[in-house]
Design a protein around this motif. Structure first.
Motif: not given
Length: 105
Positions: A64-78
């Motif tokens: 879906g269209p939001g997966e890449d955006m949420f991956k970047s949020f996850m990477a930043e949080a990690m």
């Protein structure tokens, strides 16, 4: 004794500033430390994003269209959590160099 190879607890002025410091210098040291941590967090975030680059998740839990955006949020949080937990050592090195540049050693 080479400062770069000694344990953090033994290195002068990295964790404990000299006793004769005023409030302005302490605030400056704190801001420098925060900047060094932000730098390490940004570096780790980029590294983690590269790690996720080829990972694809199949439906129904991915895509879906939001997966890449949420991956970047996850990477930043990690990356932020890794930095809080001690990181990879960039914070102390960058902090030390920034203190030298400011003449605070």
């Amino acid at each position: 004794m080479d400062v770069a190879l000694t344990p953090i607890a033994v290195q002068p002025n990295l964790l404990n500033p000299p006793a004769k410091t005023d409030a302005a210098e302490l605030a400056k040291r704190g801001k420098i430390r925060e900047t060094a941590q932000n730098f390490e967090s940004s570096f780790l975030s980029i590294m983690i994003q590269q790690m996720f680059e080829g990972v694809k998740t199949s439906a129904p839990f991915g895509g879906g269209p939001g997966e890449d955006m949420f991956k970047s949020f996850m990477a930043e949080a990690m990356a932020k959590q890794m930095t809080r937990a001690g990181g990879v050592g960039l914070t102390d090195t960058v902090n030390r160099e920034m203190l030298k540049l400011q003449g605070l050693k």
